[in-house]
Design a protein around this motif. Sequence first.
Motif, PDB file in Angstrom:
ATOM      1  N   VAL A   9       9.178   5.006  -7.156  1.00  0.00           N
ATOM      2  CA  VAL A   9       7.927   4.895  -6.156  1.00  0.00           C
ATOM      3  C   VAL A   9       7.188   3.575  -6.557  1.00  0.00           C
ATOM      4  CG1 VAL A   9       8.313   6.993  -4.893  1.00  0.00           C
ATOM      5  CG2 VAL A   9       6.911   6.905  -6.741  1.00  0.00           C
ATOM      6  N   ASN A  10       8.008   2.646  -6.976  1.00  0.00           N
ATOM      7  CA  ASN A  10       7.049   1.762  -7.672  1.00  0.00           C
ATOM      8  C   ASN A  10       6.873   0.531  -6.675  1.00  0.00           C
ATOM      9  OD1 ASN A  10       6.896   3.162 -10.119  1.00  0.00           O
ATOM     10  ND2 ASN A  10       8.996   2.284 -10.484  1.00  0.00           N
ATOM     11  N   GLU A  30       0.939  -1.058   0.134  1.00  0.00           N
ATOM     12  CA  GLU A  30      -0.041  -0.052   0.101  1.00  0.00           C
ATOM     13  C   GLU A  30       0.744   1.293   0.069  1.00  0.00           C
ATOM     14  OE1 GLU A  30      -3.018   0.905  -0.128  1.00  0.00           O
ATOM     15  OE2 GLU A  30      -4.292  -1.080   0.352  1.00  0.00           O
ATOM     16  N   GLY A  31       0.777   1.924  -1.158  1.00  0.00           N
ATOM     17  CA  GLY A  31       1.906   3.084  -1.382  1.00  0.00           C
ATOM     18  C   GLY A  31       0.973   4.348  -0.780  1.00  0.00           C
ATOM     19  N   ILE A  38      -0.496   5.701 -10.250  1.00  0.00           N
ATOM     20  CA  ILE A  38      -0.470   6.929 -11.070  1.00  0.00           C
ATOM     21  C   ILE A  38       0.059   6.685 -12.575  1.00  0.00           C
ATOM     22  CG2 ILE A  38       0.940   9.063 -11.006  1.00  0.00           C
ATOM     23  CD1 ILE A  38      -1.422   9.184  -8.902  1.00  0.00           C
ATOM     24  N   ALA A  39       0.808   5.453 -12.651  1.00  0.00           N
ATOM     25  CA  ALA A  39       1.296   5.329 -14.015  1.00  0.00           C
ATOM     26  C   ALA A  39       1.033   4.002 -14.355  1.00  0.00           C
ATOM     27  CB  ALA A  39       2.635   5.702 -13.881  1.00  0.00           C
ATOM     28  N   LYS A  85       3.408   4.330  -7.717  1.00  0.00           N
ATOM     29  CA  LYS A  85       3.415   4.866  -8.983  1.00  0.00           C
ATOM     30  C   LYS A  85       3.117   3.892 -10.197  1.00  0.00           C
ATOM     31  CE  LYS A  85       6.645   6.969 -12.083  1.00  0.00           C
ATOM     32  NZ  LYS A  85       8.218   7.402 -12.223  1.00  0.00           N
ATOM     33  N   ALA A  86       3.833   2.915 -10.386  1.00  0.00           N
ATOM     34  CA  ALA A  86       3.607   1.733 -11.401  1.00  0.00           C
ATOM     35  C   ALA A  86       3.486   0.678 -10.277  1.00  0.00           C
ATOM     36  CB  ALA A  86       4.594   1.736 -12.083  1.00  0.00           C
ATOM     37  N   GLY A  87       2.834  -0.273 -10.694  1.00  0.00           N
ATOM     38  CA  GLY A  87       2.707  -1.585  -9.871  1.00  0.00           C
ATOM     39  C   GLY A  87       4.028  -2.257  -9.709  1.00  0.00           C
ATOM     40  N   MET A  88       4.512  -2.502 -11.077  1.00  0.00           N
ATOM     41  CA  MET A  88       5.778  -3.141 -11.149  1.00  0.00           C
ATOM     42  C   MET A  88       6.517  -2.490 -12.473  1.00  0.00           C
ATOM     43  SD  MET A  88       4.850  -7.452 -10.758  1.00  0.00           S
ATOM     44  CE  MET A  88       3.547  -7.759  -9.644  1.00  0.00           C
ATOM     45  N   TRP A  89       7.612  -2.033 -12.172  1.00  0.00           N
ATOM     46  CA  TRP A  89       8.152  -1.315 -13.333  1.00  0.00           C
ATOM     47  C   TRP A  89       9.857  -2.179 -13.223  1.00  0.00           C
ATOM     48  CZ3 TRP A  89       6.972   2.517 -16.694  1.00  0.00           C
ATOM     49  CH2 TRP A  89       7.977   2.964 -17.530  1.00  0.00           C
TER      50      TRP A  89
END
Length: 663
Positions: free
Chosen positions: A356-357, A344-345, A400-401, A377-381
């Motif tokens: 901040v992924n 949970e971000g 967010i992304a 920001k991204a779940g998995m990058w």
Amino acid sequence: MIAAAVGFSTLTAAAAAGPASRPAAPTRVTRAALDPSLVAGRGADLGFSEQEAENAVTDGTIVGPGRDAYTLAAEASGRSAVALEPGQYVEFTLPAAADAITVRYSIPDAATGGGTTAPLDVAVNGRDHRSMTLTSQYAWLYNEYPFSNDPAAGPLHPDWWTTECGCVPDATTPAPAFPTPFRPNHFYDEQRLLLGRTYHAGDVVRLTAPAGSTAPTTTIDLLDSQLVAPPKVDARAADVLLFGADPSGRRDSAEAIDRAIAFARKAHLPVYIPPGTYQVNRHIIVDDVTIEGAGSWYTILKGHQVTLPAPAPDGSVHTGVGLYGRDASAGGSHNVHLSGFAIEGDVRERIDTDQVNGIGGALSDSSIEGLYIHHTKAGMWLDGPMTNLTVSGNQIADQIADGINFHTGVTNSVVRGNFLRDTGDDGLAMWSEKTADSGDVFDHNTVQTPVLANGIALYGGSDLTVTDNLVADPIREGSALQIGTRFGAVPFSGRIRVGDNTTVRSGTFELNWKIGLGAIWIYALEHSVDADLEVTGDDFLDNTYNAIMMVSDWPVKDQYSITNVHFSDIKVDGTGTDVVSARAAGGATFQNVQARNVGAVGIDNCGSFHFTPAGSEFTVTDLGGNTGGGTTGPWMAGWELPNTLTCDDRPVVVAPPGPSPWS
């Protein structure tokens, strides 16, 4: 009451007249707001039942259906939802035993941005009341990419052409007034709730906006219900509690988890994180380790976004909760296996340089399974080069992304059986920036309501496969499926297979071009698309504009073309405009493409817009079995065959009927 809250006028304009009526039957179960029989065998199955609020019993007001960007209806699953004023309710009849629910909702932003909170009462069978605290702190973005949290902000890019205000500000031509709030978007969020006991099929869950709610409206999009497995226990693992982790979330547990990982690596044990909420406000670096939670409903890593004292070498100005492999330049990480917990971000704005992924770095010979990733920001990058990663059975929501992005040299890796909803950019992407992604597979995933860009996107790469996915309701400036040479990606090569996928309510409006896109969008922007591209067995349902679009951008239309594309065994059920829109030089073959409820002519063949006496520069090759059409006749009409020219740049949109079984 927050009478001046942003978004109330948007909701009111989109709402249907009058309260919804009570349906005679219990709330039906859908998948992507469709009858499940229409998508059998496609997408992810993670064991929950989806029920749309517009199909439920309510005294609220149905919002939509509608597909215009920047409206609550457009961003809702199925393009419709239910708005509740204080004191109103919507109730769902459970289709199966359940002890947990997920509510997708929207409440207005604060007048000056930053979000609000509001209560929601949850009752089962008229009793067993619980309260949820809804928030819009992670929703409501404005303005041009990469967006703002301020509803009153002026142009972020004064030199950009802005279609809504028709202005290019410069020293000699003052810009017209810039409307605010401008391009509001990303309205929805979701929240999960364990009910504390098991309820049965036929029990009724009622969601009520309390009479004293601080939100003038509470919009409910859908309810997911499920029976959650008991917490997993691993007595043989290195338990983080033994190393000082705090399951209450009051103290930061990052160092304790680091100590557990260091011990587990030496002892050749997995790390176990038991039920609890653990505060983690930075990256946990993982390498050669297995980390198991008790299940994503029980084990939660939750962090604050932290401003760094100085920008990091990678440009990040914040850090936050996330599990990261080592950077590829340092050799990456290997043999990492993550399962059974939630992340949970606390990401509320899009800053593209920020790392901040939920999951990041390079992870080779690794697996990620059964996670719930929310508000990062991204779940998995994943930044390659890296190889042999399996991502399966995860849920990613309210990003967010992107949802999952394989970026630069990710090879022989698989994303299978994952569910993604409300991403702020591509749901799933392979981005071969500078170095090719190769041998990767996206299979049996569900992507719903990506707010910006595409459901699934391939940007360059070699020997890639996209199969048996379900993609629904892309909102703006993207398609369900995109194959594009853009963003500095290397050209496509080898065999690109896009097969047996279902898309629904896609083919959106491209704001900057002012044209409708296709459910599948093949885009030659920085290179020609000339690899062996096979699109076979796909169902393109209820397309807002086109089912299939092949385009090269105007400045490069004489440099790049689209060739070697083969469509076969396709079903197209409903297009607002055409089956095929060709806006590039090149050609494609079509075999056994069945179409019905086509709004305009079957093929809009503009080629590269030179309108030569010989006809279009795009060749449509009929290999037989192409049947059906619409009111204008067969979609593959005789006068549309190779090297003839038809071009209706912006045909009239005829909304198709909803999808139905194919006899």
